[in-house]
Motif scaffolding. Structure first.
Motif, PDB file in Angstrom:
ATOM      1  N   ARG A   1       0.811  -1.223   0.000  1.00 41.30           N
ATOM      2  CA  ARG A   1       0.000   0.000   0.000  1.00 41.30           C
ATOM      3  C   ARG A   1       0.846   1.275   0.000  1.00 41.30           C
ATOM      4  O   ARG A   1       0.728   2.103  -0.885  1.00 41.30           O
ATOM      5  CB  ARG A   1      -0.921   0.002   1.210  1.00 41.30           C
ATOM      6  CG  ARG A   1      -1.996  -1.053   1.117  1.00 41.30           C
ATOM      7  CD  ARG A   1      -2.865  -0.992   2.346  1.00 41.30           C
ATOM      8  NE  ARG A   1      -3.834  -2.073   2.349  1.00 41.30           N
ATOM      9  CZ  ARG A   1      -4.617  -2.348   3.380  1.00 41.30           C
ATOM     10  NH1 ARG A   1      -4.552  -1.631   4.481  1.00 41.30           N
ATOM     11  NH2 ARG A   1      -5.474  -3.340   3.308  1.00 41.30           N
TER      12      ARG A   1
ATOM     13  N   ARG B   1      -1.126   2.959  -2.827  1.00 44.19           N
ATOM     14  CA  ARG B   1      -1.916   4.041  -2.225  1.00 44.19           C
ATOM     15  C   ARG B   1      -1.090   5.295  -1.947  1.00 44.19           C
ATOM     16  O   ARG B   1      -1.470   6.124  -1.137  1.00 44.19           O
ATOM     17  CB  ARG B   1      -2.568   3.543  -0.933  1.00 44.19           C
ATOM     18  CG  ARG B   1      -3.446   2.330  -1.189  1.00 44.19           C
ATOM     19  CD  ARG B   1      -4.266   1.921   0.001  1.00 44.19           C
ATOM     20  NE  ARG B   1      -4.959   0.664  -0.313  1.00 44.19           N
ATOM     21  CZ  ARG B   1      -5.830   0.081   0.480  1.00 44.19           C
ATOM     22  NH1 ARG B   1      -6.139   0.623   1.645  1.00 44.19           N
ATOM     23  NH2 ARG B   1      -6.403  -1.056   0.125  1.00 44.19           N
TER      24      ARG B   1
ATOM     25  N   VAL C   1       1.782  -3.994  -9.289  1.00 43.75           N
ATOM     26  CA  VAL C   1       2.954  -4.644  -9.899  1.00 43.75           C
ATOM     27  C   VAL C   1       2.826  -4.767 -11.411  1.00 43.75           C
ATOM     28  O   VAL C   1       3.809  -4.564 -12.135  1.00 43.75           O
ATOM     29  CB  VAL C   1       3.239  -6.034  -9.268  1.00 43.75           C
ATOM     30  CG1 VAL C   1       3.940  -5.894  -7.924  1.00 43.75           C
ATOM     31  CG2 VAL C   1       1.981  -6.869  -9.142  1.00 43.75           C
TER      32      VAL C   1
HETATM   33  P1  2AM Z   1      -4.597  -2.087  -2.766  1.00 38.66           P
HETATM   34  O1  2AM Z   1      -4.905  -2.809  -1.473  1.00 38.66           O
HETATM   35  O2  2AM Z   1      -4.193  -0.662  -2.536  1.00 38.66           O
HETATM   36  O3  2AM Z   1      -5.680  -2.209  -3.773  1.00 38.66           O
HETATM   37  C1  2AM Z   1      -0.591  -6.029  -1.357  1.00 38.66           C
HETATM   38  O4  2AM Z   1      -1.799  -6.218  -0.707  1.00 38.66           O
HETATM   39  C2  2AM Z   1      -0.693  -5.058  -2.504  1.00 38.66           C
HETATM   40  O5  2AM Z   1      -1.334  -5.692  -3.625  1.00 38.66           O
HETATM   41  C3  2AM Z   1      -1.486  -3.803  -2.198  1.00 38.66           C
HETATM   42  O6  2AM Z   1      -0.741  -2.713  -2.640  1.00 38.66           O
HETATM   43  C4  2AM Z   1      -2.745  -3.984  -3.004  1.00 38.66           C
HETATM   44  O7  2AM Z   1      -3.309  -2.766  -3.407  1.00 38.66           O
HETATM   45  C5  2AM Z   1      -2.189  -4.712  -4.201  1.00 38.66           C
HETATM   46  N1  2AM Z   1      -3.228  -5.293  -5.089  1.00 38.66           N
HETATM   47  C6  2AM Z   1      -4.553  -5.428  -4.886  1.00 38.66           C
HETATM   48  N2  2AM Z   1      -5.172  -5.957  -5.966  1.00 38.66           N
HETATM   49  C7  2AM Z   1      -4.215  -6.164  -6.892  1.00 38.66           C
HETATM   50  C8  2AM Z   1      -4.214  -6.666  -8.237  1.00 38.66           C
HETATM   51  N3  2AM Z   1      -5.335  -7.073  -8.854  1.00 38.66           N
HETATM   52  N4  2AM Z   1      -3.048  -6.728  -8.884  1.00 38.66           N
HETATM   53  C9  2AM Z   1      -1.902  -6.320  -8.290  1.00 38.66           C
HETATM   54  N5  2AM Z   1      -1.835  -5.819  -7.047  1.00 38.66           N
HETATM   55  C10 2AM Z   1      -2.976  -5.733  -6.348  1.00 38.66           C
END
Ligand code: 2AM
Length: 701
Positions: A583, A620, A628
């Protein structure tokens, strides 16, 4: 090392069924305990609702050759989970290997063994179709986010059919990414009557009434030795050569600390466990560790209060049918009510609909309670609203039933007896973690990188992950190690005095006296190692690309440690690229300093391949999400070149739900663009890549 126990595989399925006066064998293939639990529930419903005589069996204990001896009044039900990248569960692996073959994803069975099926005593035997007498029913547990969806059940059924077996009812395919519970309920509804029809059982005849499988006897406190079987599952004396789920190792916790900055609903913890040489336990980089959790004292006490039982009463638990046989779930006798609930039963998972119908409903007394339970059992939406969405615990449901009963009739005091719990609740299963240490660098330490979950559900009650909150308690207690003096083992007051001095919101509910404290102040966790195919290339000069957001980082920390050591010991180490996401950079850049240093070392020591990198996506830290896969897209030239020109290995680890799909799509786009081909052709190329030795997934949902 880690290995598999050799089981007595001569056992004859047909004969054991006959000996136990049963007509249906339910074979489960279960890794985490879910399939086994569904098997148990199927047997309950088949017996109480349909008059079948079902027996839950572990295929690891029986010979596949004896399936040909089942007759037309008998039937085999398969309840098989598919794990990992389309593999059978450990206890089903021998059968799967024999039936389907080792060469997984081929559609024919060329690789399968020539099984010598046994001839039935009387009854015909057709050499071409040796299983012509066999009737099977089948339900699989899988996940549509994985490529080989429900592979194990589909292939096993196909092979049995090709040997002559006849499938009864639909092939049930449960999707853990959707609503597995409901898939199972829907399949049972159709399959159970079909099973009755197939073997000539009258499903409309009067059924037996529920009787608990086990009987609990309270023991004379003075006679029972005052000891608690804390943390013990089946811990043998001496050091056995093989540790597995039925023979766990109690590992000493040598460190536990917070990684990064905890947030309101989530935090990351690092735990180190000791595997001294004397333990004879070994692991390999990329393996998993199974950890047996203990339920929190709050949850244990809440349930015992509802049942009006004293936690420390000494008890023995035996089979109702044969009281000389102890309940296999509770290996130590005497035990206590509290100890059984702490270590052996899952007391947080909501009670499923079929158990409400067949076990709780017959205990209902007043109309209001009967109506409430009937509606829960029959109306899936109502069940969701009342029970599964708010994740109502068994204690909460039982308390609610009692309150309905007593308000309808104040003179009536309902009692639920303890022995019901063995039929109502699943057993407490281990949780698996990708090991985050390298066996090359730290052969006698297993590290875990876990996120501790704290979440509020639809009823706004805070719920906690059992195992990770165990870690959290360990962390807090260990960081206060010096502040307490000579505790007596297992002392509840000791731990509560430590824990109460903390204002950590995670801790209060994770508080747990059942983590074992040995006389020398050591904390122990029951564990075993599960081997995994998720491995580094044996040749370190092969480049690797790793994608691991969140705790998906775990095995890659191990990989980077290992590659750095290899580079320091003089090997030429290929490009080592990590895509990590989380995040916020300031709050949850896990192992930032350590990983940066290790990557620098790799670059320093392998100057001919100087582009090892740590590439991060902090989702975030800016108004729009950065993940990624966005970073992979930014580096598409490099990624394409490494994967498709330089033979790099590609690893994805983490939450399967969307991440893997998104990353896969990103690579396909990259392929299409680089080769100027359409998306379908790129997808074909990627799918072949996915089947190759260059591609590895370690994902969970
Ligand atoms: P988010 O919670 O801000 O949406 C580890 O939990 C990380 O993976 C967080 O930064 C989360 O982001 C991210 N993440 C959530 N959904 C994902 C997705 N579909 N592909 C790649 N990363 C994701």
């Amino acid at each position: 090392g880690v290995g598999r126990k050799v089981m007595n595989t001569d056992r004859d399925v047909a004969e054991v069924l006959r000996e136990n006066k049963k007509n249906v064998a339910i074979m489960y293939g279960s890794q985490t305990g879910t399939a086994e639990d569904l098997g148990k529930r199927l047997a309950q419903e088949g017996e109480l609702g349909f008059g079948l005589d079902m027996m839950v069996m572990d295929p690891d204990m029986y010979s596949v050759e004896t399936l040909s001896k089942l007759d037309k009044k008998q039937l085999l039900v398969l309840v098989l989970a598919t794990t990992g990248e389309g593999e059978a569960c450990d206890n089903m692996a021998p059968w799967f290997g024999q039936l389907v073959g080792e060469d997984l994803f081929t559609e024919d069975f060329e690789d399968a063994e020539q099984i010598e099926f046994e001839h039935p005593e009387d009854g015909e035997f057709d050499e071409e179709r040796p299983l012509a007498n066999l009737r099977i029913a089948a339900f699989g547990l899988g996940n549509t986010t994985y490529e080989h969806y429900n592979w194990c059940i589909r292939q096993t059924v196909r092979r049995l059919q090709s040997l002559g077996a006849q499938l009864v009812g639909p092939l049930g395919l449960g999707d853990d990414d959707g609503d597995l519970e409901n898939d199972f309920e829907e399949w049972k509804k159709v399959a159970l009557p079909e099973i009755c029809k197939a073997i000539g059982v009258d499903s409309t005849a009067p059924k037996r009434t529920y009787e608990s499988t086990y009987v609990v006897k309270e023991l004379d406190i003075d006679k029972a030795k005052d000891r608690d079987d804390v943390g013990k599952l089946a811990i043998g004396s001496g050091a056995p050569a093989i540790y597995d789920s039925s023979n766990v190792y109690e590992a000493v916790v040598t460190a536990a600390y917070d990684l990064a900055v905890p947030s309101r609903d989530r935090k990351f913890i690092h735990v180190d466990l000791a595997l001294p040489e004397s333990s004879k336990m070994t692991y390999k980089t990329g393996d998993h560790v199974g950890v047996y959790p203990a339920n929190s004292e709050e949850a244990v006490n809440e349930l015992l209060q509802v049942l009006k039982l004293q936690p420390e009463t000494k008890i023995a638990v035996v089979n109702r049918a044969d009281p000389t046989k102890p309940c296999s779930l509770v290996p130590h006798s005497p035990s206590t009510y509290a100890s059984v609930l702490r270590h052996y039963l899952d007391i947080t998972m909501p009670i499923p609909r079929s158990s409400i119908k067949y076990i709780l409903l017959p205990h209902a007394h007043c109309d209001a309670a009967i109506n409430y339970l009937t509606r829960l059992a029959d109306d899936n939406d109502y069940y969701h609203l009342q029970i599964s969405d708010p994740y109502k615990s068994p204690a909460e449901l039982l308390a609610h039933i009692i309150s309905i009963e007593t308000s309808a009739d104040p003179s009536y005091t309902p009692v639920f007896s303890f022995d019901l719990l063995f039929d109502l609740l699943p057993k407490l299963s281990p949780r698996f973690y990708s090991i985050s240490s390298s066996s090359l660098v730290h052969p006698s330490t297993v590290s875990i990188t876990a996120s501790v979950l704290l979440y509020s559900n639809s009823d706004n009650v805070q719920r906690f992950g059992t195992t990770t909150n165990n870690f959290n308690v360990l962390k807090t207690v260990l960081s206060d190690r010096d502040s307490y003096t000579s505790p007596s083992p297992y002392s509840a007051s000791l731990l509560s005095s430590i824990t109460n001095s903390h204002s950590d919101p995670y801790l209060i509910h994770g508080f747990n006296t059942s983590l074992r404290i040995s006389p020398d102040n050591q904390f122990k966790l029951p564990i075993y190692i599960r081997p995994s195919p998720f491995k580094l290339p044996t040749d370190p000069s092969i480049p690797i690309i790793m994608v691991g957001p969140g705790t998906g980082l775990a095995p890659f920390r191990a990989f980077i440690h290992e590659r750095s050591l290899q580079s320091r010991s003089g090997s030429s180490v290929g490009s080592t690229i990590l895509f990590f996401g989380n995040r916020n950079k300031d709050a949850d850049f896990l192992y930032q300093d350590e990983l940066s240093l290790l990557i620098d070392q790799i670059n320093l020591n392998s100057p001919s391949n100087p582009n090892s990198m740590l590439i991060t996506a902090f989702s975030r830290d800016q108004p729009q999400k950065v993940y990624v896969q966005h970073r992979i897209a930014e580096h598409k030239d490099m990624v394409y070149d490494l994967l498709f020109n330089r033979g790099a290995y590609f690893y994805i680890c983490g939450d399967a739900k969307f991440m893997v799909k998104d990353v896969v799509n990103c690579i396909i786009d990259c392929l299409a663009e680089k080769r100027a081909i359409d998306r379908d052709s790129a997808t074909d190329i990627f799918n072949r890549f996915r089947e190759s030795d260059q591609y590895y997934e370690d994902v969970w949902s």
